[in-house]
Scaffold this motif. Structure first.
Motif, short mmCIF file in Angstrom:
data_model
loop_
_atom_site.label_atom_id
_atom_site.label_comp_id
_atom_site.label_asym_id
_atom_site.label_seq_id
_atom_site.Cartn_x
_atom_site.Cartn_y
_atom_site.Cartn_z
N UNK A 230 5.88 3.26 1.83
CA UNK A 230 6.68 4.42 2.23
C UNK A 230 7.61 4.06 3.39
N UNK A 231 7.10 3.32 4.35
CA UNK A 231 7.92 2.90 5.48
C UNK A 231 9.04 1.97 5.05
N UNK A 232 8.70 1.01 4.21
CA UNK A 232 9.69 0.03 3.77
C UNK A 232 10.78 0.70 2.93
N UNK A 233 10.39 1.51 1.98
CA UNK A 233 11.37 2.16 1.11
C UNK A 233 12.26 3.13 1.89
N UNK B 176 0.88 -1.17 0.00
CA UNK B 176 0.00 0.00 0.00
C UNK B 176 0.92 1.21 0.00
N UNK B 177 0.38 2.35 -0.34
CA UNK B 177 1.22 3.55 -0.34
C UNK B 177 1.86 3.77 1.03
N UNK C 226 3.34 -2.60 -10.63
CA UNK C 226 3.31 -1.47 -11.55
C UNK C 226 2.79 -0.17 -10.94
N UNK C 227 1.68 -0.20 -10.15
CA UNK C 227 1.15 1.07 -9.64
C UNK C 227 2.10 1.81 -8.70
N UNK C 228 3.10 1.10 -8.16
CA UNK C 228 3.99 1.70 -7.17
C UNK C 228 5.37 2.06 -7.74
N UNK C 229 5.54 1.97 -9.05
CA UNK C 229 6.83 2.31 -9.64
C UNK C 229 7.18 3.78 -9.42
N UNK C 230 6.19 4.67 -9.54
CA UNK C 230 6.47 6.09 -9.33
C UNK C 230 6.87 6.34 -7.88
N UNK C 231 6.23 5.65 -6.94
CA UNK C 231 6.58 5.81 -5.54
C UNK C 231 8.00 5.31 -5.28
N UNK D 80 9.56 -7.97 2.17
CA UNK D 80 8.55 -7.03 2.66
C UNK D 80 8.81 -6.60 4.09
N UNK D 81 9.83 -7.18 4.72
CA UNK D 81 10.18 -6.86 6.10
C UNK D 81 11.56 -6.23 6.07
N UNK D 82 11.61 -4.95 6.36
CA UNK D 82 12.86 -4.19 6.16
C UNK D 82 14.04 -4.81 6.88
#
Length: 254
Positions: free
Chosen positions: A28-31, A23-24, A50-55, A239-241
């Protein structure tokens, strides 16, 4: 067993495949946690929906962490509803795209030739394709693991040495994906060495070969110690930093 080439010549690559997760807010937290990562010995990348490539582009730009997609169309443009072209991926700063992941092969009936065609499409726009290969449990139990992988690789190798030297191969035994079961380092090395031999036969023996299949911080170091395992394609643990960073740390020390 096939003689391995010198692993010291290949940088370790730890790549996360988020699959259909995110999710957005969670992303954000992971990145943000991954962004500070830096290493001379192990590269880090994430392949996001695909929807999160810009993020991912916004969050990781200027860092040492690279990003990519989980699939690519063989077409450059046109009336192909739902498809995403390589040029579109490049617009979002992608460096990588997965091709031929076992879930694409099994759920979307992707053929070995289609996977090779996708790899060619990626290379045509300057993306690095990560070509996924691997056998099912039934195929392994029947002693067919190497034969299956050779069949899967054949259309890719037919692209020629110049092209193959620009890609990455990921060995993902289907029976070890998301099951908690992992090939032993010795089992994985045996297959990686066979893949290396096939690549060497066309003059591409020094490209990176990743292992994918329930990779965790607890088993990463033993896998990375194998001479022909050059990193990992990581699923759930990516998915777990803290877990993903720990896997990368194992690569840094390999």
């Amino acid at each position: 067993m096939t003689t391995a080439s010198n692993n010291s010549k290949r940088q370790c690559l730890v790549m996360g495949n988020w699959k259909m997760h995110g999710t957005l807010a969670d992303n954000a937290k992971l990145l943000a946690a991954l962004r500070p990562y830096a290493s001379k010995n192990a590269a880090m990348a994430v392949c996001v929906p695909f929807p999160y490539l810009a993020q991912a582009q916004d969050a990781l730009k200027g860092s040492s962490v690279t990003w990519g997609a989980q699939d690519i169309s063989v077409h450059s443009h046109g009336a192909y509803t739902g498809e995403v072209s390589g040029a579109m991926l490049k617009d979002f700063g992608c460096r990588w795209t997965l091709v031929g992941h076992s879930e694409r092969r099994s759920m979307h009936a992707e053929s070995d030739q289609l996977v090779a065609d996708k790899a060619r499409a990626a290379l045509a726009v300057g993306l690095t394709p990560v070509v996924c290969v691997g056998e099912s449990l039934a195929e392994r139990d029947a002693g067919q693991a190497v034969a299956v992988i050779q069949r899967q690789l054949a259309p890719v190798l037919a692209l020629g040495a110049d092209s193959v030297n620009q890609l990455v191969v990921a060995y993902e035994p289907v029976w070890a994906i998301g099951t908690g079961r992992t090939a032993t380092p010795e089992q994985a090395q045996e297959v990686h060495a066979a893949i290396r031999a096939a690549l060497s036969a066309i003059g591409a023996g020094n490209i990176q070969i990743l292992y994918g299949g329930s990779v965790k911080a607890a088993n990463a170091a033993s896998l990375f110690s194998m001479p022909d395992i050059d990193g990992a394609l990581v699923g759930g643990a990516a998915l777990i930093a803290d877990e993903f960073l720990s896997i990368a740390a194992c690569g840094d020390q390999a």
